[in-house]
Design a protein around this motif. Structure first.
Motif, PDB file in Angstrom:
ATOM      1  N   ASP A  47       0.814  -1.225   0.000  1.00  0.00           N
ATOM      2  CA  ASP A  47       0.000   0.000   0.000  1.00  0.00           C
ATOM      3  C   ASP A  47       0.845   1.270   0.000  1.00  0.00           C
ATOM      4  O   ASP A  47       0.553   2.216  -0.732  1.00  0.00           O
ATOM      5  CB  ASP A  47      -0.969   0.013   1.185  1.00  0.00           C
ATOM      6  N   ARG A  51       0.804   4.105  -2.868  1.00  0.00           N
ATOM      7  CA  ARG A  51       0.460   5.499  -2.566  1.00  0.00           C
ATOM      8  C   ARG A  51       1.569   6.441  -3.044  1.00  0.00           C
ATOM      9  O   ARG A  51       1.303   7.491  -3.611  1.00  0.00           O
ATOM     10  CB  ARG A  51       0.245   5.650  -1.050  1.00  0.00           C
ATOM     11  N   ASP A  55       1.028   9.301  -5.846  1.00  0.00           N
ATOM     12  CA  ASP A  55       1.388  10.697  -5.569  1.00  0.00           C
ATOM     13  C   ASP A  55       2.366  11.220  -6.617  1.00  0.00           C
ATOM     14  O   ASP A  55       2.267  12.369  -7.050  1.00  0.00           O
ATOM     15  CB  ASP A  55       1.987  10.839  -4.167  1.00  0.00           C
TER      16      ASP A  55
END
Length: 144
Positions: A47, A51, A55
């Motif tokens: 995860d 992420r 981003d």
């Protein structure tokens, strides 16, 4: 593994069916909500990596749109309370009817871009973006 595209590759995908830079009479304001991940094979251990990559993809898009002068990118900070509230109420913002309008109104922008990455497997990823006009909630660009 989710990797970002080269700077020009992603933007050329996004802008290819839109309009040429020289054809833009005036820059329209746009708020970028950020990328979400849909994952057919979730792996909680990855995860943080996902992420970080989402981003990076978001930053690449913001910087590219600004550098190319396609839109006037509006800082989404003003709309963060609305984005946070809507994100808590909906599994994905890209599926939310009316969310783009609420976000765009809070950010005072003409357009809202929502992006999502469909992770089908380790090797198959699909990057999607949808731009909605705030005044009408009409989709003005959809790319995959």
């Amino acid at each position: 593994m989710l990797r970002t595209l080269s700077g020009g590759a992603f933007l050329s995908l996004l802008c290819g069916a839109s309009h040429a830079v020289g054809d833009v009479p005036a820059l329209r304001s746009i708020t970028l909500v950020g990328f979400e991940l849909t994952d057919d094979h979730p792996d909680p251990q990855r995860d943080a990596d996902h992420r970080r990559r989402l981003d990076a993809l978001d930053r690449q898009l913001r910087e590219g749109l600004t550098q190319l002068g396609l839109y006037r990118v509006v800082d989404a900070a003003r709309a963060q309370p609305v984005i946070g509230k809507l994100a808590s109420e909906h599994a994905f913002l890209y599926r939310c009817e009316g969310c783009a309008q609420a976000i765009g109104q809070a950010a005072n922008s003409e357009l809202v871009l929502v992006g999502w990455v469909q992770r089908v497997s380790e090797l198959i990823l699909n990057i999607n973006v949808e731009v909605r006009e705030v005044a009408t909630d009409r989709i003005v660009l959809s790319k995959s």
